[in-house]
Motif scaffolding. Structure first.
Motif, PDB file in Angstrom:
ATOM      1  N   ALA A  99       0.290  -1.113  -0.075  1.00 22.34           N
ATOM      2  CA  ALA A  99      -0.289   0.126  -0.337  1.00 22.34           C
ATOM      3  C   ALA A  99       0.927   1.263   0.157  1.00 22.34           C
ATOM      4  O   ALA A  99       2.223   0.737   0.893  1.00 22.34           O
ATOM      5  N   VAL A 100       0.477   2.048  -1.205  1.00 20.37           N
ATOM      6  CA  VAL A 100       1.318   3.556  -0.472  1.00 20.37           C
ATOM      7  C   VAL A 100       0.516   4.426  -0.131  1.00 20.37           C
ATOM      8  O   VAL A 100      -0.375   4.969   0.510  1.00 20.37           O
ATOM      9  N   ALA A 101       2.028   5.057   1.230  1.00 17.50           N
ATOM     10  CA  ALA A 101       0.973   5.470   2.599  1.00 17.50           C
ATOM     11  C   ALA A 101       1.412   6.910   1.489  1.00 17.50           C
ATOM     12  O   ALA A 101       1.968   7.492   1.597  1.00 17.50           O
ATOM     13  N   GLY A 102       0.452   7.476   1.663  1.00 20.98           N
ATOM     14  CA  GLY A 102       0.289   8.810   1.021  1.00 20.98           C
ATOM     15  C   GLY A 102      -0.293   8.839   0.154  1.00 20.98           C
ATOM     16  O   GLY A 102       0.444   8.155  -0.709  1.00 20.98           O
ATOM     17  N   ASP A 103       0.554  10.095  -0.472  1.00 22.21           N
ATOM     18  CA  ASP A 103       0.044  10.748  -2.037  1.00 22.21           C
ATOM     19  C   ASP A 103       1.803  10.687  -2.934  1.00 22.21           C
ATOM     20  O   ASP A 103       2.403  11.092  -3.067  1.00 22.21           O
ATOM     21  N   ARG A 104       2.757   9.404  -2.479  1.00 23.07           N
ATOM     22  CA  ARG A 104       4.158   9.651  -2.745  1.00 23.07           C
ATOM     23  C   ARG A 104       4.743   8.178  -2.354  1.00 23.07           C
ATOM     24  O   ARG A 104       4.132   6.929  -1.807  1.00 23.07           O
ATOM     25  N   PHE A 105       5.665   8.223  -2.869  1.00 22.85           N
ATOM     26  CA  PHE A 105       6.096   6.840  -3.235  1.00 22.85           C
ATOM     27  C   PHE A 105       7.900   6.942  -3.997  1.00 22.85           C
ATOM     28  O   PHE A 105       7.796   8.085  -4.267  1.00 22.85           O
ATOM     29  N   THR A 106       9.014   5.823  -3.055  1.00 23.68           N
ATOM     30  CA  THR A 106      10.104   6.368  -4.059  1.00 23.68           C
ATOM     31  C   THR A 106      10.370   6.012  -5.130  1.00 23.68           C
ATOM     32  O   THR A 106       9.611   4.648  -4.916  1.00 23.68           O
TER      33      THR A 106
END
Lengths: 276, 517
Positions: free
Chosen positions: B84-91
């Motif tokens: 799951a992507v936490a918030g509106d960003r991923f690395t």
């Protein structure tokens, strides 16, 4: 060099004689103009209309099919409990007015008429087109391209696809006109000098095709530019496209290439009632 | 390279699925963002590929879930994980794993999550976010993305100039925008910006299957109608636990190879035309039509519309038709040989083909190329062989590869494949098994993930479906081979003459609509 000459001999001369000679044969299962035998329809049955993926069929007392929406698929044939739907071998489908594509069962299709005298004088012996692919799947483009191969040799009719709208007498549009192609199509149309014509090829360019009413598309070329010739199909057979272009240029003699007005059904009969 | 032990541990975090199979969604392990990254990096380091990487908006649309499908070509299996992507960003993983570069941009565009650290963070198709209110580029919801408006990479300097081509092209081809950075004829850099064909197919698939679904599959890329519709039907059949008859599977294989034949022959003709060698160009243009007409003989449509249907096929063949097909294939074989072998004997053609647009094996591997483009750079990668389904489980077509990675290799691999496909079609037609052509398809199982991979003529077609609790599509992810391969066209042009662009481009002949969906 010798190998090239030998290959040339083996490959032979393959340009078809049509339209001076007979039209090339279409396959036995060819899906030309759909035929509805309304006498077989049970009261209140709407199986074909319900099965149609593009709502091309309407039943209000009479069965009507909109060839501009029709994907020429087999969903209605499979759905019909009485075997009242079939496809004919009639490849002639091009019309001059959008409403002419909506035909009732048993009704004759008003095939495209030639350009008026003024335009005929300008384009009759030399028609340069700019092709704009405005979405879709690329199949219509492929079968337009085929007309440029040695077998069809579109050049012998003075019809040619050109590399700039400035060199063109008109546009041949395919695809439903995606939101992302709207501006490019508009600009290309504006760049073609007047007087100009527009030809819409395929269900997408006429109505949106399988993508009808998507937010991402415009439901066809007409939403943006006026259309002079409609060639239905998904994609239309090269012969259907050529027939349309030649009709526009008044080069089809219906005494030679006319067929009976309500054509005989062809052999397309996939299994009835199979899922699909 | 990670140590073997670490690999083993991480492998346990991923679920295994075979081609044309479905698994329960609950069996897919939930990974943390870090574990998800590491699992992909380790898999790629050990020779697996990213076949698909996509997002799904969860019910409340507040959480975006990512799924990865890793192809293990050695062991004929796929491995799946989720996070799951936490918030509106991923690395972004792209700096460490190039083959995910476009997948990450796609996830960002479709679901409004930022891929932080992505070196080319730009839209893919210029479509509105599927999650209103979430936009990776912080655009307002009522501000539609403008296609082609982005910051193109630029080379600055005296006498450096930019050439912009498209979206409308000079021939009868699909729209796309190409931006060259040149010094005279020399190309420093090419950037390809697509999206003009975007018609919202993946969005329209949600909630399906319905009566349009098969037609979407048939029109994902018109020249790959058989390939994509077979991939779609395999998804449906995996979810409905439907077993096709041997006859249906064989006829699907024949239709797939006829599609490959028509396109490969057409491409060889077009390549010949771009090299200014007209004999092969004109013969192949016609022979391509002969193969299309063989498909039309079976199903009435030159592109195979209506041929492949869930549960089997739409049209059967009788003995008379088989005899006619065999006669035509034999004629096509003779015509192909005479027309195509001219290419390899003509110095003017070979001078243009050889050493033009070279893609090294290392680059092909790094980009995750598929299809003839991968095989022309020496990768033995072919889903018919690596992940066989249908008839290809019983009848093997040898993988055709070449190593030089140039236009010649991409042309020659096609010729090798033409010969092998003709052999396959002749063999299968001569011994067609009996059986029903279509079997009943029941409702789709709920809460499943199904994977279907087909080797289309351009390469791997990967369809993944997720069903919800009612057995409807909660997500339908399509990866056309063009999605993997477009970057290779851009890189093949580096250091080349701009006048070689048409030839290079045609040697890949990628799909715009298959990419744009």
């Amino acid at each position: 060099m010798i190998k090239i000459a030998l290959a040339r001999l083996q490959q032979g001369h393959r340009t078809m004689r049509y339209p001076d000679g007979p039209a090339p044969e279409v396959p036995e299962r060819f899906r030309g103009r759909p035929v509805f035998d309304a006498s077989k329809c049970p009261d209140g049955c709407a199986a074909c209309a319900d099965a149609c993926p593009t709502q091309a069929i309407t039943i209000n007392g009479t069965v009507k099919v909109d060839l501009g929406r029709c994907l020429f698929c087999t969903d209605c044939i499979r759905a019909c409990p009485e075997g009242a739907v079939s496809y004919s071998q009639d490849y002639r489908l091009a019309v001059s007015n959008r409403e002419d594509l909506i035909v009732a069962a048993g009704e004759e299709l008003k095939l495209a008429h030639a350009l008026d005298e003024k335009l005929m004088k300008l384009f009759g012996r030399s028609l340069k087109l700019r092709q704009v692919c405005a979405g879709g799947c690329g199949a219509c483009e492929a079968d337009v391209n085929v007309l440029q191969t040695v077998g069809w040799d579109l050049g012998r009719f003075g019809i040619q696809f050109v590399a700039s709208p400035r060199h063109a007498d008109g546009l041949l549009i395919t695809g439903p006109v995606t939101e992302n192609m709207r501006l490019a199509l508009r600009k290309t149309y504006d760049a073609v000098p007047d007087p100009k014509i527009v030809i819409a090829v395929g269900a997408c360019a006429i109505s949106g095709g399988p993508f009808i009413d998507h937010d991402e598309v415009q439901n066809g070329a007409e939403s943006l530019v006026p259309v002079d010739l409609y060639i239905p199909g998904s994609p239309p057979h090269p012969l259907t496209i050529l027939d349309g272009l030649l009709r526009l240029l008044g080069r089809i003699d219906d005494r030679v290439h006319g067929q009976t007005s309500v054509p005989t059904p062809s052999a397309v009969r996939p299994p009835v009632g199979a899922p699909g | 390279m990670k140590s073997y032990d670490v690999l083993m541990v991480l492998s346990n975090h991923l679920a295994t699925v075979g081609n044309g199979r479905a698994i329960d969604r609950s069996a897919i392990p939930e990974l943390s963002g870090q574990e998800f990254r590491q699992a992909i990096l380790d898999a790629v380091a050990s020779g697996e590929r990213v076949a698909s990487l996509f997002g799904v908006a969860e019910a409340q649309a507040e959480v975006v879930r990512l799924y990865v499908v890793l192809a293990d070509d050695q062991d004929s299996r796929f491995r799946v994980g989720t996070t799951a992507v936490a918030g509106d960003r991923f690395t972004s993983l792209t700096p460490d794993c190039l083959q995910v570069h476009l997948f990450e941009r796609e996830i960002a565009e479709q679901f409004g999550v930022k891929a932080e650290g992505h070196p080319w963070f730009k839209p893919v198709r210029y479509q509105a976010s599927l999650r209103p209110g979430h936009d990776a580029w912080d655009r307002a919801t009522n501000e539609p993305p403008l296609v082609g408006v982005t910051d193109f990479y630029r080379v600055e300097g005296e006498e450096v100039h930019e050439v912009a081509v498209g979206p409308v092209h000079a021939g009868i081809i699909e729209p796309g925008h190409f931006r060259f950075q040149c010094h005279g004829e020399h190309v420093f850099h090419l950037e390809i910006s697509l999206g003009y064909q975007h018609r919202g197919v993946e969005r329209a698939m949600l909630g399906g299957p319905n009566k349009r679904s098969i037609h979407y599959a048939e029109t994902l890329s018109g020249d790959t109608t058989v390939g994509h519709s077979t991939a779609y039907c395999q998804v449906i059949e995996a979810l409905a636990k439907c077993q096709k008859s041997a006859r249906a599977q064989t006829l699907r294989g024949i239709a797939l190879e006829l599609e490959r034949l028509a396109n490969h022959v057409g491409d060889l003709g077009a390549l010949s035309g771009d090299a200014g060698f007209l004999p092969t160009a004109s013969y192949c243009g016609r022979i391509r039509g002969d193969f299309l007409n063989m498909t039309a003989l079976i199903c009435g449509s030159r592109f195979g519309r209506g041929m492949i249907r869930p549960g089997g096929i739409g049209f059967d063949v009788d003995q008379k038709m088989i005899d006619e097909l065999l006669r035509r294939v034999a004629a096509g074989k003779k015509d192909c040989k005479s027309a195509i072998e001219l290419l390899w004997n003509s110095a003017s053609v070979m001078a243009r083909f050889e050493d033009t647009g070279r893609v090294s094996p290392e680059l092909a591997e790094e980009l995750g190329l598929v299809g003839p483009a991968a095989r022309a750079s020496g990768l033995q990668r072919d889903a018919r062989n690596d992940h066989p389904s249908g008839i290809f489980r019983f009848s093997h077509i040898p993988v055709a590869a070449w190593t030089s990675g140039d236009v010649f290799a991409r042309a020659y691999v096609r010729w090798l494949e033409v010969q092998r496909s003709i052999e396959f079609v002749e063999e299968q037609l001569a011994a067609l098994p009996g059986g029903a052509i279509q079997r009943e398809v029941k409702d789709l199982a709920p809460n499943q993930l199904a994977i279907s991979v087909i080797e289309g003529w351009r390469g791997e077609l990967c369809h993944v479906a997720l069903t919800d609790a009612a057995g409807r599509f909660e997500r339908y992810k399509i990866v056309d081979p063009s999605f993997h391969n477009w970057m290779a066209v851009a890189l093949a042009l580096r250091g080349q003459q701009i006048s070689d662009f048409p030839l290079c481009n045609k040697s890949f002949n990628l799909s715009y609509c298959g990419h744009d969906l």
